[in-house]
Write a protein that holds these residues in place. Structure first.
Motif, PDB file in Angstrom:
ATOM      1  N   VAL A 130       0.823  -1.206   0.000  1.00 44.02           N
ATOM      2  CA  VAL A 130       0.000   0.000   0.000  1.00 44.02           C
ATOM      3  C   VAL A 130       0.861   1.261   0.000  1.00 44.02           C
ATOM      4  CG1 VAL A 130      -1.762   1.296   1.246  1.00 44.02           C
ATOM      5  CG2 VAL A 130      -1.894  -1.194   1.131  1.00 44.02           C
ATOM      6  N   LEU A 131       1.790   1.362   0.933  1.00 47.76           N
ATOM      7  CA  LEU A 131       2.590   2.586   1.056  1.00 47.76           C
ATOM      8  C   LEU A 131       3.443   2.874  -0.177  1.00 47.76           C
ATOM      9  CD1 LEU A 131       3.455   4.968   2.766  1.00 47.76           C
ATOM     10  CD2 LEU A 131       5.165   3.511   3.858  1.00 47.76           C
ATOM     11  N   PRO A 132       4.222   1.910  -0.709  1.00 44.31           N
ATOM     12  CA  PRO A 132       5.039   2.233  -1.893  1.00 44.31           C
ATOM     13  C   PRO A 132       4.224   2.669  -3.099  1.00 44.31           C
ATOM     14  CG  PRO A 132       5.776   0.184  -0.876  1.00 44.31           C
ATOM     15  CD  PRO A 132       4.478   0.537  -0.229  1.00 44.31           C
ATOM     16  N   ASN A 133       3.010   2.153  -3.238  1.00 40.93           N
ATOM     17  CA  ASN A 133       2.191   2.496  -4.395  1.00 40.93           C
ATOM     18  C   ASN A 133       1.284   3.695  -4.161  1.00 40.93           C
ATOM     19  OD1 ASN A 133       2.531   0.200  -6.545  1.00 40.93           O
ATOM     20  ND2 ASN A 133       2.464  -0.846  -4.576  1.00 40.93           N
ATOM     21  N   SER A 134       1.311   4.247  -2.955  1.00 37.36           N
ATOM     22  CA  SER A 134       0.495   5.422  -2.648  1.00 37.36           C
ATOM     23  C   SER A 134       1.327   6.683  -2.458  1.00 37.36           C
ATOM     24  CB  SER A 134      -0.321   5.185  -1.367  1.00 37.36           C
ATOM     25  OG  SER A 134      -1.113   4.032  -1.463  1.00 37.36           O
ATOM     26  N   ILE A 135       2.612   6.538  -2.228  1.00 35.89           N
ATOM     27  CA  ILE A 135       3.450   7.667  -1.842  1.00 35.89           C
ATOM     28  C   ILE A 135       3.849   8.549  -3.006  1.00 35.89           C
ATOM     29  CG2 ILE A 135       5.720   6.577  -2.108  1.00 35.89           C
ATOM     30  CD1 ILE A 135       4.504   8.674   0.902  1.00 35.89           C
ATOM     31  N   GLY A 136       3.696   8.050  -4.254  1.00 33.60           N
ATOM     32  CA  GLY A 136       4.132   8.811  -5.427  1.00 33.60           C
ATOM     33  C   GLY A 136       3.574  10.218  -5.509  1.00 33.60           C
ATOM     34  N   PRO A 137       2.240  10.388  -5.512  1.00 38.14           N
ATOM     35  CA  PRO A 137       1.683  11.743  -5.569  1.00 38.14           C
ATOM     36  C   PRO A 137       2.105  12.620  -4.400  1.00 38.14           C
ATOM     37  CG  PRO A 137      -0.001  10.114  -6.078  1.00 38.14           C
ATOM     38  CD  PRO A 137       1.199   9.350  -5.578  1.00 38.14           C
ATOM     39  N   VAL A 138       2.353  12.015  -3.241  1.00 35.32           N
ATOM     40  CA  VAL A 138       2.781  12.801  -2.083  1.00 35.32           C
ATOM     41  C   VAL A 138       4.207  13.310  -2.282  1.00 35.32           C
ATOM     42  CG1 VAL A 138       3.157  12.751   0.416  1.00 35.32           C
ATOM     43  CG2 VAL A 138       1.228  11.521  -0.578  1.00 35.32           C
ATOM     44  N   TRP A 139       5.066  12.462  -2.861  1.00 36.99           N
ATOM     45  CA  TRP A 139       6.429  12.917  -3.146  1.00 36.99           C
ATOM     46  C   TRP A 139       6.420  14.090  -4.115  1.00 36.99           C
ATOM     47  CZ3 TRP A 139       9.793  12.127   0.209  1.00 36.99           C
ATOM     48  CH2 TRP A 139       9.998  10.899   0.821  1.00 36.99           C
ATOM     49  N   VAL A 140       5.506  14.033  -5.087  1.00 36.11           N
ATOM     50  CA  VAL A 140       5.415  15.130  -6.055  1.00 36.11           C
ATOM     51  C   VAL A 140       5.031  16.428  -5.350  1.00 36.11           C
ATOM     52  CG1 VAL A 140       4.112  15.969  -8.050  1.00 36.11           C
ATOM     53  CG2 VAL A 140       4.907  13.609  -7.999  1.00 36.11           C
ATOM     54  N   LEU A 141       4.266  16.303  -4.253  1.00 34.15           N
ATOM     55  CA  LEU A 141       3.852  17.490  -3.504  1.00 34.15           C
ATOM     56  C   LEU A 141       5.003  18.161  -2.761  1.00 34.15           C
ATOM     57  CD1 LEU A 141       0.464  16.466  -1.831  1.00 34.15           C
ATOM     58  CD2 LEU A 141       0.803  18.200  -3.581  1.00 34.15           C
ATOM     59  N   THR A 142       6.138  17.473  -2.650  1.00 32.34           N
ATOM     60  CA  THR A 142       7.234  17.983  -1.819  1.00 32.34           C
ATOM     61  C   THR A 142       7.659  19.381  -2.237  1.00 32.34           C
ATOM     62  OG1 THR A 142       8.038  15.736  -1.420  1.00 32.34           O
ATOM     63  CG2 THR A 142       9.557  17.545  -0.979  1.00 32.34           C
ATOM     64  N   LEU A 143       8.030  19.537  -3.513  1.00 36.87           N
ATOM     65  CA  LEU A 143       8.489  20.848  -3.975  1.00 36.87           C
ATOM     66  C   LEU A 143       7.358  21.863  -3.982  1.00 36.87           C
ATOM     67  CD1 LEU A 143      10.993  19.962  -6.827  1.00 36.87           C
ATOM     68  CD2 LEU A 143      11.499  21.155  -4.702  1.00 36.87           C
TER      69      LEU A 143
END
Length: 303
Positions: A216-229
């Motif tokens: 669940v976590l590895p496949n859900s974290i992508g959009p959140v990482w994009v939010l970083t910048l």
């Protein structure tokens, strides 16, 4: 009998399925990055963000002088080769102040980003995976946070923490950013939780912690990482705003927001005191947003 109707030997169970999330080789990632850098706007944005980060870590590389050095003879001089951003009312070099102020504004913005991403991701993960009462309680808390304007919430928090410390401002901005991150994370967790590989992992007898951490976590974290910048740019704007209002580092300590504020009384006679620091803040936020948009486009296949 297995979930698929196939008989298994005693004591054995189906192997846990692997995540079907798309994986890419390092060579493919480098090729994609090279393709993105061919866009002039993105290349300039990355260069600007890189220079700002270097200035925060090692300001003496760009401004070896003392930012607090007073020279009353050179007070309120306009931009020139000797003083690229001009001088302030005490004759201090504004460029040196801006460069050294980066080391206070950016760490506060980075702290806010870390708090917003980590706490928001955790709340969204718990709400989306556990559901039920946990989801109800967490999302009602998120709704309360979203009902309060972010700047107003940050003002309330920094008033409690006390002014005069840029890191306290960063904490306040970070808490205000938790709600938006939690909503994004929850939506992704709900989507991934309905995927076939997650259901197969549960059917195969995997523990819920393994399902969360491996699938669940590895496949859900992508959009959140994009939010970083994107959050980083918003945090810079928030930290600068609170500093402008007097909640950040106190004069004569240089900080982006306080520098913009200190020049507002001289807009008619010394426009550069507020305009040039404001341009730097705007360019930094726009550059961070541009890089975030590019990585989001690369993730979704849209440029």
């Amino acid at each position: 009998m297995s979930a698929t109707g196939v008989a298994l030997p005693a004591g054995e169970r189906l192997p846990e399925p692997e995540s079907t999330g798309r994986t890419r080789s390092p060579r493919s990632l480098l090729r994609s990055l090279a393709d993105l850098l061919r866009t002039p706007g993105l290349a300039l944005s990355l260069l600007w963000v890189g220079l700002v980060i270097v200035a925060a870590v090692a300001p003496s590389l760009f401004a070896p002088g003392d930012p607090l050095a007073v020279d009353t003879v050179a007070r309120l001089r306009p931009p020139s080769p000797g003083h690229p951003f001009g001088t302030d009312r005490l004759g201090r070099d504004l460029f040196d102040e801006m460069v050294h102020g980066t080391g206070r504004t950016l760490p506060a913005a980075a702290l806010a980003t870390v708090i917003g991403l980590s706490a928001g991701s955790l709340l969204g993960l718990l709400a989306g995976f556990l559901r039920g009462v946990s989801d109800l309680v967490i999302m009602r808390l998120v709704d309360v946070l979203l009902s309060i304007p972010g700047l107003l919430l940050a003002l309330m928090l920094v008033s409690v923490l006390g002014k005069g410390n840029a890191l306290d401002v960063g904490i306040a901005i970070g808490v205000a950013a938790i709600a938006s991150t939690a909503r994004v994370m929850r939506a992704e967790v709900l989507r991934v939780s309905e995927s076939g590989f997650v259901e197969a992992a549960r059917t195969g007898g995997a523990r819920w912690t393994r399902v969360v951490l491996r699938h669940v976590l590895p496949n859900s974290i992508g959009p959140v990482w994009v939010l970083t910048l994107l959050l980083f740019g918003e945090a810079i704007l928030g930290v600068t705003t609170l500093s402008f209002l007097g909640f950040g580092a106190q004069p004569p300590t240089p900080e982006w927001g306080s520098l913009v504020s200190s020049g507002r009384d001289f807009l008619g006679s010394a426009w550069w005191l507020s305009i040039l620091p404001g341009v730097v803040v705007a360019l930094t936020v726009l550059a961070a947003n541009r890089v975030s948009r590019a990585f989001d486009g690369e993730r979704t296949g849209l440029r």
